[in-house]
Every structure is written in C-alpha cells, then in structure tokens.
Design a protein around this motif. Structure first.
Motif, PDB file in Angstrom:
ATOM      1  N   UNK A  80      10.997  -4.495  -3.127  1.00 12.46           N
ATOM      2  CA  UNK A  80      11.298  -5.929  -3.252  1.00 12.46           C
ATOM      3  C   UNK A  80      10.888  -6.669  -1.976  1.00 12.46           C
ATOM      4  N   UNK A  81      10.682  -5.923  -0.908  1.00 18.48           N
ATOM      5  CA  UNK A  81      10.342  -6.532   0.378  1.00 18.48           C
ATOM      6  C   UNK A  81       8.868  -6.368   0.734  1.00 18.48           C
ATOM      7  N   UNK A  82       8.067  -6.072  -0.263  1.00 18.56           N
ATOM      8  CA  UNK A  82       6.617  -5.978  -0.074  1.00 18.56           C
ATOM      9  C   UNK A  82       6.059  -7.383  -0.264  1.00 18.56           C
ATOM     10  N   UNK A  83       5.508  -7.937   0.791  1.00 14.85           N
ATOM     11  CA  UNK A  83       5.169  -9.359   0.769  1.00 14.85           C
ATOM     12  C   UNK A  83       3.683  -9.606   1.007  1.00 14.85           C
ATOM     13  N   UNK A  84       3.281 -10.850   0.781  1.00 12.63           N
ATOM     14  CA  UNK A  84       1.902 -11.262   1.035  1.00 12.63           C
ATOM     15  C   UNK A  84       0.945 -10.495   0.145  1.00 12.63           C
ATOM     16  N   UNK A  85      -0.206 -10.157   0.714  1.00 16.72           N
ATOM     17  CA  UNK A  85      -1.247  -9.509  -0.099  1.00 16.72           C
ATOM     18  C   UNK A  85      -1.014  -7.995  -0.200  1.00 16.72           C
ATOM     19  N   UNK A  86       0.076  -7.524   0.402  1.00 20.27           N
ATOM     20  CA  UNK A  86       0.346  -6.086   0.376  1.00 20.27           C
ATOM     21  C   UNK A  86       0.700  -5.620  -1.034  1.00 20.27           C
ATOM     22  N   UNK A  87       0.348  -4.396  -1.324  1.00 15.96           N
ATOM     23  CA  UNK A  87       0.671  -3.743  -2.606  1.00 15.96           C
ATOM     24  C   UNK A  87       1.619  -2.587  -2.331  1.00 15.96           C
ATOM     25  N   UNK A  88       2.326  -2.159  -3.369  1.00 14.76           N
ATOM     26  CA  UNK A  88       3.145  -0.938  -3.264  1.00 14.76           C
ATOM     27  C   UNK A  88       3.311  -0.369  -4.661  1.00 14.76           C
ATOM     28  N   UNK A  89       3.296   0.951  -4.738  1.00 18.38           N
ATOM     29  CA  UNK A  89       3.486   1.614  -6.028  1.00 18.38           C
ATOM     30  C   UNK A  89       4.567   2.667  -5.865  1.00 18.38           C
ATOM     31  N   UNK A  90       5.578   2.597  -6.732  1.00 19.79           N
ATOM     32  CA  UNK A  90       6.612   3.635  -6.776  1.00 19.79           C
ATOM     33  C   UNK A  90       6.244   4.586  -7.899  1.00 19.79           C
ATOM     34  N   UNK A  91       6.334   5.879  -7.622  1.00 23.51           N
ATOM     35  CA  UNK A  91       6.069   6.874  -8.666  1.00 23.51           C
ATOM     36  C   UNK A  91       7.247   7.836  -8.680  1.00 23.51           C
ATOM     37  N   UNK A  92       7.811   8.020  -9.878  1.00 23.53           N
ATOM     38  CA  UNK A  92       8.952   8.919 -10.007  1.00 23.53           C
ATOM     39  C   UNK A  92       8.542  10.161 -10.787  1.00 23.53           C
ATOM     40  N   UNK A  93       8.650  11.316 -10.124  1.00 20.04           N
ATOM     41  CA  UNK A  93       8.325  12.588 -10.783  1.00 20.04           C
ATOM     42  C   UNK A  93       9.568  13.448 -10.883  1.00 20.04           C
TER      43      UNK A  93
END
Ligand code: HSE
Length: 434
Positions: free
Chosen positions: A273-286
């Motif tokens: 939720x705190x990934x801002x601006x042009x930054x990306x983030x991916x959560x992967x649950x295994x």
C-alpha cells in the motif's frame, strides 16, 4: 570466444537504455555471459539524443535486422501488436532468438509465438514485459518453482500508480499528472492503456500464466480503470484505514482462476500500500514460501533496459544448450499446461467498499442492512457522515466481508431502486492481501 551479435529494433526509451547499458557495463556483462554481447545493428527511424550509437550500423528498416545473417539475437522494442508480431515471427523463422519488452504482444499472441519458437528451437525472452526492472518473471518461473502458487497481486502500471500517488499526496489533477508521465516516457503510446488498466491486464495475463501453468488468455481478463476514482473515495478509504491502488489480482480457486485489474482498497499498513510514484510491486503467495514481495522501478529507460540486458545474458548462456532442456517460456512444460478456466468477474470473490448517497430519512440504514443481509452479505464496518451541504444527502460508507461478486451486483441493483438512495452506488473491491 566471438561476441554474440545483437540487433536492436527500436531506439526509443527502452532501446536507447538497452544500448547504453550494454555499452557502459560491457565488461561485467561479458564476465557474466561468458562472452561479449555486441550491438551489431540498430533499426530506427529517429536518432535518440540520449544515446551515442557511434559506428554501430543503423537502418530504418527493422526487417534488415531480422534478415541480417550476422545477428544471433533480435531485440524487439518497437511495441504494438501487428508489426511487432510480424517482426518476431520472421526472426524466429530465421532461427534467431528474440528478447522483447512487449507485454501486449506476449499477452495477446504469446501462445502462437512460443509454439513457433519451440518448433524452431529458439528462445523468446520477455522479462522486461512485466514490471520494468523487477525480475519478477524469473522469480516466479525459477525461484518459486517448488511452490504451488495460490495468488499474486501487483501494482504493475507505473503511470497509473504515479497518477494515484500525485492525486492523493499533492491534490494534483488527473490530466496534469498524466501529461507529466508522458513527458517522462512512462506512459504507453496510447495512455488509455495505462489508465483503463489494459497495460496492467497484459502484464497480469503473463504473470498468471507462469504462476499457474495456464495458456495466455488476455481476452478473459477483467479490466477496470482509475479514471472514475474520486478524491471523495480516496479520502473515505483513508479514514477507514485503507489506500486505493490500481491492482492486478490473479488467484487460483477450486472453480477457476480469477484474473482481474481494478482499483482496490488495501490496508494502509501493508508494504504494497506504500508503493508510490512510478514504482511497481508484486506480491506472490506460494504454499511453501508464503507471501513474497518484489519491488522496484516499473518503467523508465534504464530500469527496463536492466531486464532486457538480463535476458540477453540468459539467452547468450543458453545458446549452446539443448532446446528441450531450457526453462519453458511459460514456466511449465508446454504439454503440461492446465485448462483450469478463467472465472468471469461475477464469480470472483472479494470484500467490497460501498458508498451510498442516501436521503436523510429515518430507517434508511435499516433498509440498506436488510438488502445486504438478505443476500448473505456480512458488513465488516460502516460509517455514516453528516448530510452534505449542497444536496442534503448522507454518505453511508461500508466495507463488507468477502462475498461472490454476483451477490454484490444484486445488492447494488436493489439499493439503487430504493427511493431513499439518490445516486449510483460506488463500489470498490477490497483485498486484505494476508
Ligand atoms: N506504461 C507502462 C507503465 C510502462 O506505466 O507501467 C511500463 O510497462
């Protein structure tokens, strides 16, 4: 050993970045790849002021590169579906390996392209197609190969995230921020791809395929953009302890796979939720590893070039390997892809934020609660604000527990029929990501 010869098609933001990174880090790259990687030809109609191509041969015709017998690897950075597809298929036909950053091409035509590449024993590498510089394809395809992936969720469009961040933090207008994203070179040629979630759906389609071992099925992805988000809902979400992010979600359920891109409320204390601006983030649950998070620049000249060059190193190392023993394009062996269906959005499940503009009459809340409870929808929290000055309407904001979307559709239809509900009900999906 002789250097491997690369032809770059397209010298825009990513092409220029790729050329510069290959040149600047040539020595380290050669130490990693086992031989040099040399740009032998570039196809471009326009010079790139940020890129000193020196004596590298330049042509205006991309097919000169594809038909150049000297070239081992074609780097496709022209974007789009039609010409890019022709270019890639011709390169494969000519026995050349391909590196591409083209998410639209892979999401829409990837099944056909990979089949042809297998036939010819060549690699089509596409790390740069998802989340710019974050090596998330490699992480899922190789690093998490021991897991059964349960779900993934990502902020995978930098332009959209930049717009939402600037609107929330600085109160800037949508149009103003979009213009700036275009100037930075983040936005797609057609920026509606960014704001309507099409670009994110391309990337999500690719991630879901390699996570669950299913064919690419972009046409079945549900897509909802950010253009209709209002600061009113952004502020109410904050008051309830959430942030609104434009999220791509892919989840495996017994009935099928959810594949959806939409604005989403996420608890404000989640890292993503705190990934801002042009930054990306991916959560992967295994199932074995639990939740993992991959974060970095999702667009831009050198971050995307970082992924292109990593693919070039991978392909260079694999040039002498048996094509049958390479990492499969979609992570799973092609004859082991599953036909688990993609679910329509009405069959997907999430929690919901609803904002109802009600008339200030006794008993309205009771009617709302009864419509929801008749459909088995459990309310997690509810907030009623004072009547608004301009229209005297009372905003009722509530968050539900998880429920199948069809029930929320039915409930919204019933709510909108009430005499005491004055406007369309606003609905935004909520994901706890735990
Ligand atoms: N338009 C894309 C974005 C570029 O903003 O994320 C990177 O794929």
């Amino acid at each position: 050993m002789k250097p491997v010869k690369v032809g770059i098609c397209g010298l825009g933001t990513v092409g220029g970045g790729t050329f510069n990174v290959l040149k600047r880090n040539a020595e380290e790259i050669a130490r990693r790849a086992g031989r040099g990687i040399e740009v032998a030809q570039i196809a471009t109609r326009h010079p790139n002021a940020k890129c000193d191509t020196g004596a590298t041969p330049i042509t205006a015709d991309i097919f000169d590169v594809v038909n150049n017998p000297e070239i081992d690897i074609v780097v496709e950075l022209i974007g789009g579906y039609t010409l890019a597809k022709e270019l890639v298929l011709k390169a494969i036909d000519n026995g050349k390996h391909v590196v591409t950053a083209n998410k639209a091409l892979i999401a829409v035509h990837g099944n056909e392209i990979f089949a042809k590449a297998r036939e010819k024993g060549v690699i089509v590498a596409f790390e740069a197609s998802v989340a710019g510089g974050i090596p998330v394809i490699k992480a899922i395809r190789e690093g998490l190969a021991g897991n059964r992936i349960n779900w993934l969720a990502g902020i995978i469009n930098g332009t959209g995230n930049f717009i939402l961040t600037e609107m929330r933090e600085k109160g800037r207008t949508f149009e103003e921020v979009l213009k700036e994203a275009q100037e930075f070179g983040y936005a797609e040629a057609d920026p509606t791809f960014d704001v309507e979630g099409i670009d994110a759906a391309h990337k999500l389609t690719i991630l879901a395929s390699i996570a669950f071992g299913i064919p690419l099925q972009f046409d079945k992805a549900y897509t909802e953009g950010i253009a209709r988000l209002t600061t009113t809902d952004v502020n109410y979400a904050e008051a309830l302890g959430y942030r609104i992010k434009h999220l791509g979600v892919a989840r495996r359920t017994d009935a099928g796979i959810e594949l959806r891109v939409h604005p989403t409320l996420i608890p404000a204390d989640r890292l993503i939720a705190n990934v801002n601006g042009v930054m990306n983030a991916v959560m992967v649950n295994g199932d074995a590893v639990g939740s993992t998070l991959y974060y970095g620049a999702g667009a831009g000249m050198e971050p995307t070039a970082s992924a292109v060059v990593a693919d070039l190193v991978d392909v260079t190392r694999a040039l002498t390997t048996d094509p049958n023993n390479r990492v499969p394009h979609l992570a799973f062996q092609p004859d082991s892809l599953s036909d688990h269906p993609i679910l329509p959005i009405s069959a997907c499940e999430s929690a919901y934020y609803l904002r109802i503009q009600a008339k200030d009459h006794p008993g309205v809340l009771a009617q709302v609660a009864s419509i929801l409870s008749e459909r088995g929808i459990n309310i997690e929290s509810i907030m009623q604000k004072e009547a608004e000055e301009q229209d005297g309407l009372v905003p009722v904001i509530l968050v539900t527990h998880r429920v199948v979307e069809q029930r929320i559709d039915d409930a919204i239809a019933a709510l909108e029929k009430l005499d005491d509900v004055a406007d369309k009900v606003v609905r935004i999906r909520v994901e706890q990501l735990n």
